[in-house]
Design an enzyme around this catalytic site. Structure first.
Site, mmCIF file in Angstrom:
data_model
loop_
_atom_site.group_PDB
_atom_site.id
_atom_site.type_symbol
_atom_site.label_atom_id
_atom_site.label_comp_id
_atom_site.label_asym_id
_atom_site.label_seq_id
_atom_site.Cartn_x
_atom_site.Cartn_y
_atom_site.Cartn_z
ATOM 1 N N CYS A 110 -2.529 8.725 -3.019
ATOM 2 C CA CYS A 110 -3.136 9.876 -2.336
ATOM 3 C C CYS A 110 -2.428 10.126 -0.998
ATOM 4 O O CYS A 110 -1.306 10.606 -0.991
ATOM 5 C CB CYS A 110 -4.641 9.700 -2.186
ATOM 6 S SG CYS A 110 -5.486 11.283 -1.895
ATOM 7 N N HIS B 3 -6.412 8.580 -7.223
ATOM 8 C CA HIS B 3 -6.847 7.225 -6.873
ATOM 9 C C HIS B 3 -7.052 6.384 -8.119
ATOM 10 O O HIS B 3 -7.571 6.857 -9.138
ATOM 11 C CB HIS B 3 -8.161 7.281 -6.099
ATOM 12 C CG HIS B 3 -8.045 7.948 -4.760
ATOM 13 N ND1 HIS B 3 -7.652 7.278 -3.622
ATOM 14 C CD2 HIS B 3 -8.258 9.233 -4.393
ATOM 15 C CE1 HIS B 3 -7.631 8.126 -2.607
ATOM 16 N NE2 HIS B 3 -7.989 9.322 -3.046
ATOM 17 N N GLU C 178 -7.813 2.851 -7.139
ATOM 18 C CA GLU C 178 -8.291 1.664 -6.422
ATOM 19 C C GLU C 178 -9.765 1.740 -6.041
ATOM 20 O O GLU C 178 -10.295 0.811 -5.418
ATOM 21 C CB GLU C 178 -7.445 1.482 -5.151
ATOM 22 C CG GLU C 178 -7.805 2.377 -3.973
ATOM 23 C CD GLU C 178 -7.452 3.857 -4.137
ATOM 24 O OE1 GLU C 178 -7.674 4.609 -3.175
ATOM 25 O OE2 GLU C 178 -6.976 4.282 -5.221
#
Length: 253
Positions: A89, A179, A181
């Site tokens: 990101c 994303h 994570e």
């Protein structure tokens, strides 16, 4: 295989390394987590790979975050030295800027919530992307876009709203606009802090049950990706058979 040393840059406490850190450690990585806003970055030579995470700030806002320049310099040095990089990101946007790309406010509004991206044909030949499903699940939460890819970058995945979703620049530096994570708790916190962005999600997509379900799918797909990243870093560090080609210089932007 000896432990792979990975420098993890966390630009914001709102985006910790989370499950991605567990996947990297399980694959044989030793992580050092650094908040770049809090002081000088450590020498790149101490590490085999770099991960740069996300944050709520704009990648072009050096006036508010002057340490962005140091992050971009380190990322550009890693690309030139052929040390594997994973930018996520904001990290992807900083990597794009560091290597000659362009970032701007998204022209089609925020992209938020669990969505799919589609692999490009060239991804079939990529060591990290080849084994991904054709349309892997991801978590989106961004308002800026990577408008122009760096010169010679290979686009690896796209989406209808913002086409530059994943790319590789140089031999082994990867950028993910999305994303992998996050946890449901982290995304819920983002929604609380950015209600205007959260309103861009499809109805029900940021509800707790939906977030739990999609994060299970994300883990199934992206944990093996993280393992491949560690193996790639080990090979480039010379701790797996098959040494990488000698480094070549790229301009530092």
């Amino acid at each position: 295989m000896s432990l792979v040393r990975v420098l993890v840059l966390e630009p914001s406490e709102l985006d910790p390394v989370g499950p991605l850190g567990d996947w990297l450690r399980d694959a044989g990585a030793e992580l050092e987590i650094v908040a770049p806003a809090e002081g000088p970055l450590p020498p790149l030579g101490d590490y085999d790979a770099v991960v740069c995470l996300g944050g709520e700030m704009s990648a072009s806002d050096d006036a508010v975050h002057p340490w962005f320049a140091d992050v971009r310099k380190l990322l550009a040095e890693a690309v030139s030295a052929r040390k594997p990089v994973l930018g996520i990101c904001l990290g992807a946007q900083l990597l794009a800027l560091a290597t000659g790309g362009q970032v701007r406010a998204g022209t089609r509004g925020p992209e938020v919530g669990p969505l799919l991206v589609a692999k490009r044909d060239v991804a079939a030949q990529d060591p990290l992307f080849a084994d991904l499903p054709f349309t892997p699940d991801v978590m989106q939460f961004h308002s800026d876009e990577i408008h122009v890819l760096p010169p010679s970058a290979e686009l690896l995945a796209s989406s209808p709203r913002y086409p530059n979703q994943a790319f590789r620049v140089g031999a082994c530096a990867y950028a993910l606009q999305f994303h992998i994570e996050t946890t449901p708790h982290v995304v819920a916190r983002w929604c609380e802090n950015s209600p205007e962005s959260a309103a861009a999600a499809r109805p029900g997509d940021v509800d707790d049950g939906r977030l739990r379900s999609v994060h299970e799918d994300i883990a199934e797909t992206w944990k093996p990706f993280a393992e491949r990243f560690v193996r790639l870093a080990a090979r480039y560090a010379g701790s797996l058979p098959g040494d990488p080609p000698p480094p070549r210089s790229l301009p530092l932007v």
